[in-house]
Each structure stands twice: as C-alpha cells, then as structure tokens.
Scaffold this active site. Sequence first.
Site, PDB file in Angstrom:
ATOM      1  N   GLU A 277       0.598  -0.514  -0.521  1.00 51.12           N
ATOM      2  CA  GLU A 277       0.370  -0.164  -0.009  1.00 51.12           C
ATOM      3  C   GLU A 277       1.092   1.167   0.168  1.00 51.12           C
ATOM      4  OE1 GLU A 277      -3.341   0.011  -0.487  1.00 51.12           O
ATOM      5  OE2 GLU A 277      -3.461  -1.873  -0.632  1.00 51.12           O
ATOM      6  N   TRP A 280       1.848   1.825  -3.859  1.00 51.69           N
ATOM      7  CA  TRP A 280       0.466   2.755  -4.848  1.00 51.69           C
ATOM      8  C   TRP A 280       0.938   3.717  -4.200  1.00 51.69           C
ATOM      9  CZ3 TRP A 280      -2.617   1.513  -7.982  1.00 51.69           C
ATOM     10  CH2 TRP A 280      -3.181   0.019  -8.152  1.00 51.69           C
ATOM     11  N   TRP A 309     -21.041  12.822 -20.379  1.00 53.70           N
ATOM     12  CA  TRP A 309     -20.950  12.584 -18.059  1.00 53.70           C
ATOM     13  C   TRP A 309     -22.611  13.870 -17.744  1.00 53.70           C
ATOM     14  CZ3 TRP A 309     -17.659   9.567 -16.304  1.00 53.70           C
ATOM     15  CH2 TRP A 309     -17.103   9.266 -17.010  1.00 53.70           C
ATOM     16  N   ASN A 344     -10.442   4.095   2.767  1.00 59.30           N
ATOM     17  CA  ASN A 344      -9.903   3.033   2.132  1.00 59.30           C
ATOM     18  C   ASN A 344     -10.748   2.343   1.115  1.00 59.30           C
ATOM     19  OD1 ASN A 344      -7.856   3.675  -0.275  1.00 59.30           O
ATOM     20  ND2 ASN A 344      -7.600   1.816  -0.096  1.00 59.30           N
ATOM     21  N   TRP A 362     -15.482  12.073 -12.736  1.00 58.74           N
ATOM     22  CA  TRP A 362     -14.730  12.056 -11.652  1.00 58.74           C
ATOM     23  C   TRP A 362     -14.455  12.986 -11.538  1.00 58.74           C
ATOM     24  CZ3 TRP A 362      -9.591  12.817 -12.568  1.00 58.74           C
ATOM     25  CH2 TRP A 362      -9.617  12.819 -13.774  1.00 58.74           C
ATOM     26  N   TRP A 385      -8.909   8.049  -8.147  1.00 55.43           N
ATOM     27  CA  TRP A 385      -9.999   8.138  -8.891  1.00 55.43           C
ATOM     28  C   TRP A 385     -10.357   7.823 -10.149  1.00 55.43           C
ATOM     29  CZ3 TRP A 385     -15.463   9.919  -8.335  1.00 55.43           C
ATOM     30  CH2 TRP A 385     -15.777  10.573  -6.504  1.00 55.43           C
TER      31      TRP A 385
END
Length: 478
Positions: A277, A280, A309, A344, A362, A385
């Site tokens: 993690e 990431w 969108w 998360n 987004w 995102w």
Amino acid sequence: MATHLVWFRLDLRIEDNLALAAACRDPDARVMAVFIVTPRQWQQHHMAPRQHWWIEQHVRGLHQALAARQIPLHCITASDYRDGTHRLVAFCRQHRVDRLFYNYQYEVNERDRDAQLEHLLAGQVVCQGFDDSVLLAPGSITTGSGGMYKVFTPFSRACLQRLRVDVPYPVAAPGGRQGHLPQPVAPPLPFSAPSQPVDGQLFAPGEAAARERLTVFCQQRLADYPGARDYPALDGVSGLSPWLAIGALSPRQCLHQALLAQPDALSGGPGLVWVTELLWREFYRHLLVAWPDLCRHRPFIPWTDNIVWSRDQTRLKAWQSGHTGYPIVDAAMRQLNHTGWMHNRLRMISASFLVKDLLIDWRAGERYFISTLVDGDLAANNGGWQWSASTGTDAAPYFRIFNPTTQGARFDPEGVFIRRWLPELAHVPGSEVHQPWRWAQQQGVTLDYPPPIVEHKLARAATLEAYQAARQPTGEAQ
C-alpha cells in the site's frame, strides 16, 4: 560564517527530514527555516479548510521544535506561489543566505515554482533539493526500455527488489545548534485561510502523535492487516494518511517500523501487504513526474475524454451529502463530511458509485474529496479516482462496476459501520440494512431515509453504453 535556510513545505517534521538534516550537517553554519503560507494558491487547488487547520497546527509545533534547537522558523504570507517565490528571494538576500535546502514536491505547479526560484537565485544562492516524500526517487524505477511503468504490479516488484538490496533508513532529528543564539521568532500568526478543526480524538496534531500511532499499528495490528483492512467497522487500517499527506511522517519511518515488527515485510507475510500500500502511494507520485498532465486533471487514457457525462446536479448533491439511498455509499460520504477522512475501501465504493452509477464526471468527485479531506493529496486522490473511473494508468477495466449493495453486504455484513453513520437505519435488523427500502415495504413501515436515486442494473447498462460509445471514435476494437 555560512547561512543555511531550510524551506519547509509539506514536510512538517524534524525527524527524518532530509533537507533539514543536510542543512544542519555543517556545525559552523547558521541555520534558519521558513514556511510560506499561500492561501490563494491553496484555494485554487481546492485544499480543504480542515487541511488548512491541520497544516497550521503542525507549523506551530514545528516552530517550537526548531526553536528548542536554536533554529528560528519564519512564517511568510504570500498570495500564491509566484508571490511566495519573490518574497523568498527577498528573504534570502536580506539574511545573506548561502545555501537553500528543500524537499521536492512533484506536482506540476510546485515543480514550476521551484524551477523559477532556482533561476532567480542562480549565482547567488546554492539550491539543493531532496527526494524526501518517497522511498525511491521518481525516474529511478524504470522498465527495461527506460520508461515509467504504467502498471502497478511490475512497478511494485521492481521497487521491492531495489528495497531488499538497499533499505532507506530514517535520519535522526538534528541536535541543538551549539554556539548559535539566534533572535527568537514569534510563533506564526493564524493563517489567513478558511479553517476547520479536526477531531483530536481521531487525529491528534503533531509528529510525536504520528510516530506513536505508527508504532502501535505496527506492533499490534500489522499482523492482522491483510484480513481486516477492507472492513470499515474494524480498526484494521493504520489511519496515518493525514500525517503522511503533510509530511509530518515519512514513508521511510513507516517502512522502518514495519520491518521492526515484521522483518520479512519486503518479501512476504502480512507486513508485505501494508508495504505494498505504501508502494501504491509511491506509484502515483512517480506517475505525476512522468505524466504532468495528470496534475491538470487530464485522463491518462485519451478516449475516456469522449465520455458524455451527466450534469445532474441534484444527484451530485445527493452523493455529496450521503442521501443516495444506498447505505454503504451514504455512510461513507457522511463519515467523510463529519471527520474529513474515509476508509480506503469506501473511497473505491463511493467513487465507483458516482462515476458508474450516476455517470458523473470523476473530476467532480476528485474535487469534492480534495476539498473535504484532511489527508488531501493530489497524487493519491487523482490516482484513486482515475482507477475507479477507468480513465487512468493501471485502472480498473471500464466494465468493472461495483454493485453498491453487494459491496456493502460483503464488507459491512451486519451493517455495523452503516448504522454508526446512518442513525435513521438503526432499527433495521441485521443484513436487511443493505436494502432497507425492501425491508420497510415488507414490514409496512416508513423510513426517514431516501429510496435509491438510481436502479443499479439500469445504471450499469447506461454506463457501459456511454463508455463503449466514447471508444468508437478512436477505432478501438469493441
């Protein structure tokens, strides 16, 4: 006597601060520090009022810690980065600074600011930057052809291979500057930016609080992390992101504590899951450097810019306030709104719902998160995102669409977390809380809770159609 200046940005700690340590290495140098408040720039970046407050508390703590070491911290208020740069140049000239030390920031505006500063100080002040907020410098982990990885798994393997050979350990905080008695500097004035306090029971300001939380997590909960991390009702995650986001804690400190608790954390066992993690976080920072357009909120996958969108503001506001009729989404959003933080797993669920159930851009969600989170971080927020929206590098395939009801049933099976944040569902029994409207209809009762604003199956079909239509102009295979 040489004068060294440390420019603090989002690295608000004295322990394991590479720039500070370097500035203090010469025992004969006079060491000073500066922090620049840029409220207009923060507003342009949609920084949350909670994070304004969080930064201010840490700057005040930093002022005290540095003063105890005879290092004065000066606070300068500027409107934005450009103004701040010119004020810093003037400060360097006023105090006859010989060397300026700072830790790199990787966002495009910040990199442009630093380049401008170095240009203005060329020939006058030696500038030295450090890769302090990462374990490995951007550009140091590359593919066989020398490029940046676009997929996380091979990137993480390459990082782990490097770290097993050379673990970057934290550096100690500097001692007192013997023989240097600088004039005391008054504590920083209140920041001229919107401010909202954070609940100290959840997140206590200060790097000492961060180190204590890290130690407790690694010693007591790291072993259980793989099995507990996805369940928001459990205390299964570290919760260290607010301190990491402003640099009150470093990734080296995190890795070091993980290795103390789990010596095999770089090769296997439960510690590796948590270290992954951290990687990431590393991955998203490296990506900002390789593809600066990510900082400009551009999608990594070009054809996704063709998606049409929805502009339904009523649905957007329902999502923001936690009134979508999907309990796990609403509980997540209310946790965010109340605390400035979100688990998360719930970030993925709530992001997927906004984009792939409501078909809302987004970037609207990214902006709302960064304007609300105490742990706001452009790299991680944008990366998360774009992963959820299937627009980024190594993103979820566009046809992977979370079912919010089954996600809630899987990760909060008895609705413990949901009831904590949705008291209007407190009397809905057991797992019925995931579809309270169905239970209410069966019982003939009325809930003070909205029905679903969309039907997931129909919304999923509409989203797939929108994504598939967006791909057509590129000539990609359907």
